[in-house]
Design a protein around this motif. Structure first.
Motif, PDB file in Angstrom:
ATOM      1  N   VAL A 122      46.942  28.534  40.278  1.00  0.00           N
ATOM      2  CA  VAL A 122      46.182  27.396  40.796  1.00  0.00           C
ATOM      3  C   VAL A 122      46.868  26.119  40.342  1.00  0.00           C
ATOM      4  CG1 VAL A 122      43.937  26.228  40.887  1.00  0.00           C
ATOM      5  CG2 VAL A 122      44.046  28.725  40.684  1.00  0.00           C
ATOM      6  N   ASP A 123      47.551  25.484  41.266  1.00  0.00           N
ATOM      7  CA  ASP A 123      48.256  24.242  40.960  1.00  0.00           C
ATOM      8  C   ASP A 123      49.185  24.377  39.757  1.00  0.00           C
ATOM      9  OD1 ASP A 123      47.181  22.716  43.046  1.00  0.00           O
ATOM     10  OD2 ASP A 123      45.341  22.372  41.921  1.00  0.00           O
ATOM     11  N   GLY A 124      49.852  25.515  39.670  1.00  0.00           N
ATOM     12  CA  GLY A 124      50.791  25.720  38.577  1.00  0.00           C
ATOM     13  C   GLY A 124      50.168  26.274  37.315  1.00  0.00           C
ATOM     14  N   ALA A 125      48.845  26.321  37.258  1.00  0.00           N
ATOM     15  CA  ALA A 125      48.153  26.934  36.137  1.00  0.00           C
ATOM     16  C   ALA A 125      47.929  28.411  36.454  1.00  0.00           C
ATOM     17  CB  ALA A 125      46.816  26.239  35.888  1.00  0.00           C
ATOM     18  N   SER A 126      48.000  29.264  35.442  1.00  0.00           N
ATOM     19  CA  SER A 126      47.841  30.699  35.633  1.00  0.00           C
ATOM     20  C   SER A 126      46.537  31.162  35.010  1.00  0.00           C
ATOM     21  CB  SER A 126      49.013  31.450  35.001  1.00  0.00           C
ATOM     22  OG  SER A 126      48.868  32.850  35.152  1.00  0.00           O
ATOM     23  N   LEU A 127      45.725  31.851  35.817  1.00  0.00           N
ATOM     24  CA  LEU A 127      44.477  32.432  35.340  1.00  0.00           C
ATOM     25  C   LEU A 127      44.605  33.941  35.392  1.00  0.00           C
ATOM     26  CD1 LEU A 127      43.497  29.540  36.508  1.00  0.00           C
ATOM     27  CD2 LEU A 127      41.232  30.590  36.434  1.00  0.00           C
ATOM     28  N   GLN A 128      44.363  34.598  34.282  1.00  0.00           N
ATOM     29  CA  GLN A 128      44.385  36.055  34.204  1.00  0.00           C
ATOM     30  C   GLN A 128      42.977  36.540  33.886  1.00  0.00           C
ATOM     31  OE1 GLN A 128      45.869  38.220  30.659  1.00  0.00           O
ATOM     32  NE2 GLN A 128      47.472  39.032  32.013  1.00  0.00           N
ATOM     33  N   LEU A 129      42.405  37.259  34.835  1.00  0.00           N
ATOM     34  CA  LEU A 129      41.052  37.770  34.681  1.00  0.00           C
ATOM     35  C   LEU A 129      41.130  39.265  34.406  1.00  0.00           C
ATOM     36  CD1 LEU A 129      37.975  37.281  34.887  1.00  0.00           C
ATOM     37  CD2 LEU A 129      38.159  37.823  37.332  1.00  0.00           C
ATOM     38  N   LEU A 130      40.635  39.700  33.251  1.00  0.00           N
ATOM     39  CA  LEU A 130      40.618  41.105  32.872  1.00  0.00           C
ATOM     40  C   LEU A 130      39.192  41.614  32.979  1.00  0.00           C
ATOM     41  CD1 LEU A 130      42.908  40.913  29.693  1.00  0.00           C
ATOM     42  CD2 LEU A 130      43.582  41.284  32.078  1.00  0.00           C
ATOM     43  N   MET A 131      38.957  42.526  33.936  1.00  0.00           N
ATOM     44  CA  MET A 131      37.596  42.975  34.246  1.00  0.00           C
ATOM     45  C   MET A 131      37.431  44.454  33.919  1.00  0.00           C
ATOM     46  SD  MET A 131      37.197  41.053  37.933  1.00  0.00           S
ATOM     47  CE  MET A 131      38.625  41.897  38.615  1.00  0.00           C
ATOM     48  N   PRO A 132      36.634  44.808  32.908  1.00  0.00           N
ATOM     49  CA  PRO A 132      36.426  46.223  32.559  1.00  0.00           C
ATOM     50  C   PRO A 132      35.724  46.977  33.686  1.00  0.00           C
ATOM     51  CG  PRO A 132      35.712  44.765  30.776  1.00  0.00           C
ATOM     52  CD  PRO A 132      35.943  43.900  31.970  1.00  0.00           C
TER      53      PRO A 132
END
Length: 441
Positions: free
Chosen positions: A320-330
């Motif tokens: 997102v606009d050069g930002a990285s989001l990592q979502l870890l979902m069990p």
């Protein structure tokens, strides 16, 4: 295979000795092979170490130089006398034979009362020296072997055709490997002293008709906190990050599948890296922040860059606009999920940098949010506001307290409840299937 001195001839004998002397002294002295076409002055090879000079004289006398040797002794004596004019501290006679006692006495007598050391390098010492430097021996016996290889149509084994032969041999070896199994093959490469073997499916259903499973069993006490967290992300959630496990952390690596492939290894360094998914270019993703009634207060659009899956849960990565989001979902919807965020505004234009900072501030502020991919909600939750000491990257996986970790457990959970999310139950969410290989921690 030792060099056949009787068969190589004088030119190749000279080349072998020159290469050997260079190998012996290159690190500590200056070595110079003299071209004797204009008269060598009694020097075939000179070795200079500071002010000291060592002179090598090469004589290709296969049967030595007996008194009836047709002027050989006089030739040796003339070479020695010319060499003495250069004031060497050592003079070495090199011959491809074993000298008799009388021949040795003749050479030793050349010095007279002059302060010069005289040595003889005969066949035995040549063989011994080349045995230590086996690559030199191999390179010079190669041409001799070529004559035999050509007789049996095996000249390509010696790469006499250069790189074209190398390509042909590698291609042929690849064909041999391809014939081993109808479903799987190995691609291979050499890097220095390391041979890399990469398992490759021959067709899309290879994993279904001939399953290959890789299992790791390790020692938790050998993992520091950062490595434990990375282990959880990569193997537990399938994140496409490189995990390097040192030998002391690997109790056993097991590969089960076809008989030719199955094996168990221990005390090995394991580099685990899942191949990135082939995500369709421009796959849209959105992070929306909601008010209490469910109204969108702010949204940030980006793209989906990767998805993964492990025994513990799924991994979703957005840009997102050069930002990285990592979502870890069990997989366990009652378990805590993790949201990791990294931001770099270096090189970004003002508008993009401001949007990325705005997203960062929203995350720190907490509240309800949802993440969508291609218009479908894949995660939602409530994130509490960050504590004053917290910064951009949030959530961390717990470190196990057991003495070992194993690929078959699949029981680890996050101790951080920075957000609660409800991932969809479909195992192939967003239309991409789960990883075909099975590995978890």
């Amino acid at each position: 295979m030792a060099i056949e001195w009787d068969a190589i001839g004088q030119p190749r004998f000279d080349r072998v000795v020159e290469a050997l002397v260079h190998r012996l002294y290159d690190a500590t002295a200056t070595v110079h092979a003299v071209n004797g076409r204009g008269g060598d002055g009694g020097i075939d090879i000179d070795v200079r170490q500071g002010s000291r000079l060592r002179i090598y004289q090469l004589k290709y006398y296969l049967d030595g130089f007996p008194t009836s040797g047709r002027g050989r002794r006089s030739s040796i004596k003339k070479s020695f006398e010319r060499a003495i004019d250069h004031d060497p501290y050592e003079w070495v006679l090199v011959v491809p034979c074993t000298l008799s006692t009388g021949e040795r006495e003749f050479v030793d007598s050349l010095a007279g009362d002059r302060p010069v050391q005289i040595k003889i390098m005969g066949r035995t010492e040549l063989d011994d020296r080349l045995a230590v430097h086996s690559d030199l021996e191999a390179s010079f016996t190669r041409e001799h072997l070529y004559e035999y290889a050509r007789t049996y149509n095996r000249e390509r084994d010696l790469l006499m055709g250069g790189t074209a032969d190398l390509s042909a041999r590698v291609h042929a070896l690849g064909g041999v490997v391809d014939d081993v199994d109808p479903h799987w093959t190995l691609d291979f490469a050499r890097q220095g002293d390391t041979v890399i073997q990469t398992l490759r499916a021959k067709h899309p259903r290879a994993q279904q008709v001939s399953p290959v499973t890789i299992r790791l069993k390790g020692r938790t006490q050998a993992l520091d906190a950062d490595l434990s967290t990375l282990l959880e992300r990569t193997i537990g959630f399938g994140a496409a990050e490189e995990l390097v496990l040192p030998p002391e952390a690997v109790e056993q690596l097991s590969i089960t599948g076809p008989e030719w492939l199955s094996q168990q290894l221990s005390n090995v360094r394991v580099i685990w890296r899942r191949e990135p998914r082939d995500i369709p270019a421009g796959t849209e993703a959105e992070v929306a922040f909601l008010t209490e009634p469910g109204t969108v207060a702010a949204s940030y659009r980006g793209t989906l860059t990767d998805i993964g899956q492990g025994d513990t849960g799924r991994c979703l990565v957005l840009d997102v606009d050069g930002a990285s989001l990592q979502l870890l979902m069990p997989h366990d919807q009652d378990a805590a999920s993790q949201l990791n965020y990294s931001l770099s505004i270096a090189g970004k234009d003002t508008g993009t940098a401001l949007r990325a900072i705005g997203l960062y501030k929203r995350l720190l502020g907490g509240g309800s949010f949802q993440i969508s991919v291609d218009g479908h909600t894949v995660g939602r939750g409530l994130r509490p506001a960050a504590m004053p000491q917290q910064t951009g990257k949030t959530s961390s996986a717990s470190v196990r307290s057991s003495s070992t970790w194993s690929t078959s457990s699949g029981t680890a959970s996050s101790s951080s409840r920075y957000l609660q999310s409800s991932p969809p139950a479909n195992e192939s969410f967003c239309g991409w299937p789960a990883d075909s290989w099975t590995a978890s921690a």
